[in-house]
Design a protein around this motif. Structure first.
Motif, PDB file in Angstrom:
ATOM      1  N   GLU A 210       0.832  -1.194   0.000  1.00 48.66           N
ATOM      2  CA  GLU A 210       0.000   0.000   0.000  1.00 48.66           C
ATOM      3  C   GLU A 210       0.880   1.262   0.000  1.00 48.66           C
ATOM      4  O   GLU A 210       1.931   1.302   0.634  1.00 48.66           O
ATOM      5  N   LEU A 211       0.381   2.284  -0.724  1.00 47.40           N
ATOM      6  CA  LEU A 211       1.070   3.576  -0.809  1.00 47.40           C
ATOM      7  C   LEU A 211       0.222   4.632  -0.114  1.00 47.40           C
ATOM      8  O   LEU A 211      -0.992   4.733  -0.333  1.00 47.40           O
ATOM      9  N   SER A 212       0.865   5.449   0.709  1.00 42.99           N
ATOM     10  CA  SER A 212       0.160   6.524   1.403  1.00 42.99           C
ATOM     11  C   SER A 212      -0.159   7.658   0.438  1.00 42.99           C
ATOM     12  O   SER A 212       0.200   7.617  -0.746  1.00 42.99           O
ATOM     13  N   ASP A 213      -0.796   8.716   0.941  1.00 46.07           N
ATOM     14  CA  ASP A 213      -0.936   9.922   0.126  1.00 46.07           C
ATOM     15  C   ASP A 213       0.386  10.687   0.152  1.00 46.07           C
ATOM     16  O   ASP A 213       1.364  10.260   0.788  1.00 46.07           O
ATOM     17  N   ALA A 214       0.435  11.827  -0.552  1.00 45.66           N
ATOM     18  CA  ALA A 214       1.694  12.561  -0.702  1.00 45.66           C
ATOM     19  C   ALA A 214       2.222  13.122   0.603  1.00 45.66           C
ATOM     20  O   ALA A 214       3.398  13.498   0.691  1.00 45.66           O
ATOM     21  N   THR A 215       1.383  13.144   1.646  1.00 41.53           N
ATOM     22  CA  THR A 215       1.824  13.653   2.950  1.00 41.53           C
ATOM     23  C   THR A 215       2.156  12.538   3.934  1.00 41.53           C
ATOM     24  O   THR A 215       2.484  12.813   5.097  1.00 41.53           O
ATOM     25  N   GLY A 216       2.064  11.281   3.497  1.00 43.30           N
ATOM     26  CA  GLY A 216       2.457  10.155   4.345  1.00 43.30           C
ATOM     27  C   GLY A 216       1.341   9.515   5.134  1.00 43.30           C
ATOM     28  O   GLY A 216       1.609   8.622   5.950  1.00 43.30           O
ATOM     29  N   PHE A 217       0.087   9.896   4.901  1.00 41.91           N
ATOM     30  CA  PHE A 217      -1.037   9.326   5.648  1.00 41.91           C
ATOM     31  C   PHE A 217      -1.708   8.205   4.857  1.00 41.91           C
ATOM     32  O   PHE A 217      -1.787   8.255   3.613  1.00 41.91           O
ATOM     33  N   PHE A 218      -2.233   7.191   5.610  1.00 39.10           N
ATOM     34  CA  PHE A 218      -2.863   6.028   4.996  1.00 39.10           C
ATOM     35  C   PHE A 218      -4.380   6.038   5.180  1.00 39.10           C
ATOM     36  O   PHE A 218      -5.014   4.994   5.189  1.00 39.10           O
ATOM     37  N   SER A 219      -4.960   7.225   5.294  1.00 39.84           N
ATOM     38  CA  SER A 219      -6.415   7.288   5.458  1.00 39.84           C
ATOM     39  C   SER A 219      -7.137   6.771   4.224  1.00 39.84           C
ATOM     40  O   SER A 219      -8.239   6.229   4.315  1.00 39.84           O
ATOM     41  N   ASN A 220      -6.506   6.908   3.057  1.00 38.66           N
ATOM     42  CA  ASN A 220      -7.090   6.386   1.811  1.00 38.66           C
ATOM     43  C   ASN A 220      -5.946   5.855   0.944  1.00 38.66           C
ATOM     44  O   ASN A 220      -5.593   6.436  -0.074  1.00 38.66           O
ATOM     45  N   PRO A 221      -5.348   4.733   1.356  1.00 38.36           N
ATOM     46  CA  PRO A 221      -4.136   4.245   0.683  1.00 38.36           C
ATOM     47  C   PRO A 221      -4.422   3.742  -0.728  1.00 38.36           C
ATOM     48  O   PRO A 221      -5.550   3.367  -1.067  1.00 38.36           O
ATOM     49  N   THR A 222      -3.366   3.736  -1.540  1.00 41.63           N
ATOM     50  CA  THR A 222      -3.418   3.199  -2.897  1.00 41.63           C
ATOM     51  C   THR A 222      -2.735   1.834  -2.908  1.00 41.63           C
ATOM     52  O   THR A 222      -1.606   1.696  -2.423  1.00 41.63           O
TER      53      THR A 222
END
Length: 481
Positions: free
Chosen positions: A69-81
């Motif tokens: 899983e990849l986080s958003d550009a700020t490092g959060f995994f609230s909606n991971p890719t």
């Protein structure tokens, strides 16, 4: 046979359940180990990998899948890719490595990765932060319609914009909404603004890059020099083919800086309809333009010249040789042409093997030599001359017919030597309407010296010859075509 009572069997099951849950609780996934320092992906390179450990392997179910899983550009995994998912039961040995690709909208400096499993359900801690960019547009693009200069009025500003879709093969980054930008003012390498446009209120040279962080990229614009104008400010004009320009290459485009309106002039006279930023011409001259910036105007001028070379010949336009004595006339050409070539012609027919700057003439007729510049601005020019047979002027009769057809015979009015150059005799020739066409005290048997466009058929001219001692001879001369 002893029987197991229901109460004892139930207690046995309760004893086993906590033991099985303890096995799942002991499964763990180690910190992801990135196999890269940063991600700079594009259409031809988008494969990266991450390694991790897990234990105990015996705890994995036959259908377990590992997920990257990849986080958003700020490092959060609230909606991971989700970057990659292994096949069920495909990974059973630790350590493991999984390859993945990033989405085309990836752009940021604080991405993180984590690993998850489905059987048993577990998750690793987050990886170290890293920068990642997908270079969806990685070619040069244009701003300001690819014009290198711009001007704004004092107290005003100028808006620089990224061209969309641009000109020619320009691949405008505006076609990709996920991209962001950094604007720069030379010589600083620190961005001064972001966004698709830049409002300029200070003179300087500006350009913009697509924001791909520290990734090397070819996605950057041309540079634009912005100036501040006041009333009576002078601006510049550039010539696309240089100045001087080579007219053989076609027309040159004169261009001034951007403004609200324009008016072009040639030799201080207005050029009707020339009201664009550029003006195309193939003629030399003094060109000027008035640029209106909407509150102030500026003027520019350029003395446009065509590239040329000069050539000269060492003989006059009309020459005479004594054909009876096989007299030779030595002709020489001097030229400033670069790597010149010479071709000689007699009566419009090329003379074989005559390709030097010198030629000895022993035949009457009409000659020309074509001088060509073969390097740089390739061009040519012609030099012409006529060679006629020297007539015997010892006769006492003055001819009343001539035929100036350049055949080398009777082309000019030949009179006795007692009236020609050196005798101080005045020779006067008058047309039928009383116009003086020749008056000289140094006649050289050369009238008409040039090919004359006679308006009438077989025109008649009148002559008066007055010697030094006052003797006079009069008559007429008829021109036969």
């Amino acid at each position: 046979m002893n029987k197991i009572t229901p109460i004892f069997f139930f207690c046995f099951i309760l004893f086993l359940l906590p033991s099985r849950s303890s096995v799942y609780a002991q499964f763990s996934i180690g910190n992801p180990s990135l196999q890269f320092s940063q991600i700079c992906a594009n259409s031809s390179f988008n494969t990266f990998s991450v390694s991790f450990t897990f234990s105990p392997s015996a705890s994995l179910s036959p259908t377990n899948q590992f997920i990257v899983e990849l986080s958003d550009a700020t490092g959060f995994f609230s909606n991971p890719t989700i970057l990659a998912t292994t096949n069920p039961g495909a990974v059973t040995t630790s350590p493991a490595t999984i390859s993945f690709s990033v989405p085309t909208n990836t752009a940021g400096e604080q991405y993180k990765i984590r690993i998850k499993s489905t059987g048993p359900v577990a998750s690793s801690s987050n990886s170290l932060a890293f920068s990642a960019y997908y270079k969806i547009q990685d070619s040069q693009f244009t701003i300001n319609n690819f014009k290198s200069t711009a001007t704004y009025c004092a107290g005003g500003s100028y808006l620089l914009t990224i061209d969309n879709p641009g000109t020619g093969t320009n691949d405008s980054p505006l076609k990709y909404p996920s991209l962001t930008y950094n604007w720069y003012k030379e010589p600083s390498l620190t961005p001064i603004a972001t966004g698709q446009t830049l409002t300029v209120s200070q003179p300087g040279t500006y350009y913009v890059k697509t924001n791909y962080g520290s990734c090397t990229s070819d996605s950057y614009s041309n540079k634009v020099t912005v100036n501040e104008a006041t009333s009576a400010t002078s601006t510049t004009i550039t010539s696309s083919l240089g100045n001087p320009f080579c007219s053989n290459q076609g027309s040159t485009t004169l261009t001034t800086v951007s403004g609200n309106s324009y008016q072009w002039y040639k030799d201080n006279k207005i050029i009707s309809g020339a009201t664009n930023q550029s003006y195309i011409t193939n003629q030399s001259g003094l060109y000027s333009v008035t640029v209106n910036y909407g509150g102030c105007v500026a003027n520019a001028s350029i003395d446009l010249k065509t590239y040329s070379f000069s050539s000269s010949i060492n003989i006059p336009a009309t020459n005479y040789i004594d054909t009876e004595s096989a007299e030779t006339l030595s002709v020489s050409v001097t030229s400033s042409a670069s790597n010149p070539e010479y071709k000689w012609y007699l009566n419009n027919n090329i003379i074989p093997n005559a390709n030097g700057s010198n030629y000895d003439v022993n035949t009457t007729g009409n000659y020309k030599v074509v001088v060509s510049q073969t390097s740089g601005c390739v061009s040519s020019e012609e030099l012409t001359f006529t060679v006629q047979a020297l007539m015997n002027s010892n006769a006492t009769e003055i001819p009343n017919l001539i035929s100036p057809n350049n055949d080398g015979v009777n082309d000019t009015w030949i009179i006795p030597q007692e009236y020609t150059s050196g005798t101080e005799t005045e020779v006067l020739i008058i047309s039928a309407i009383g116009e003086i066409v020749l008056r000289t005290n140094n006649y050289q048997n050369n009238w008409p010296e040039n090919a004359t466009n006679f308006k009438n058929v077989n025109p008649v001219y009148y002559y008066i010859i007055t010697t030094k001692d006052g003797q006079t001879r009069k008559g007429s001369v008829t021109i036969i075509k």
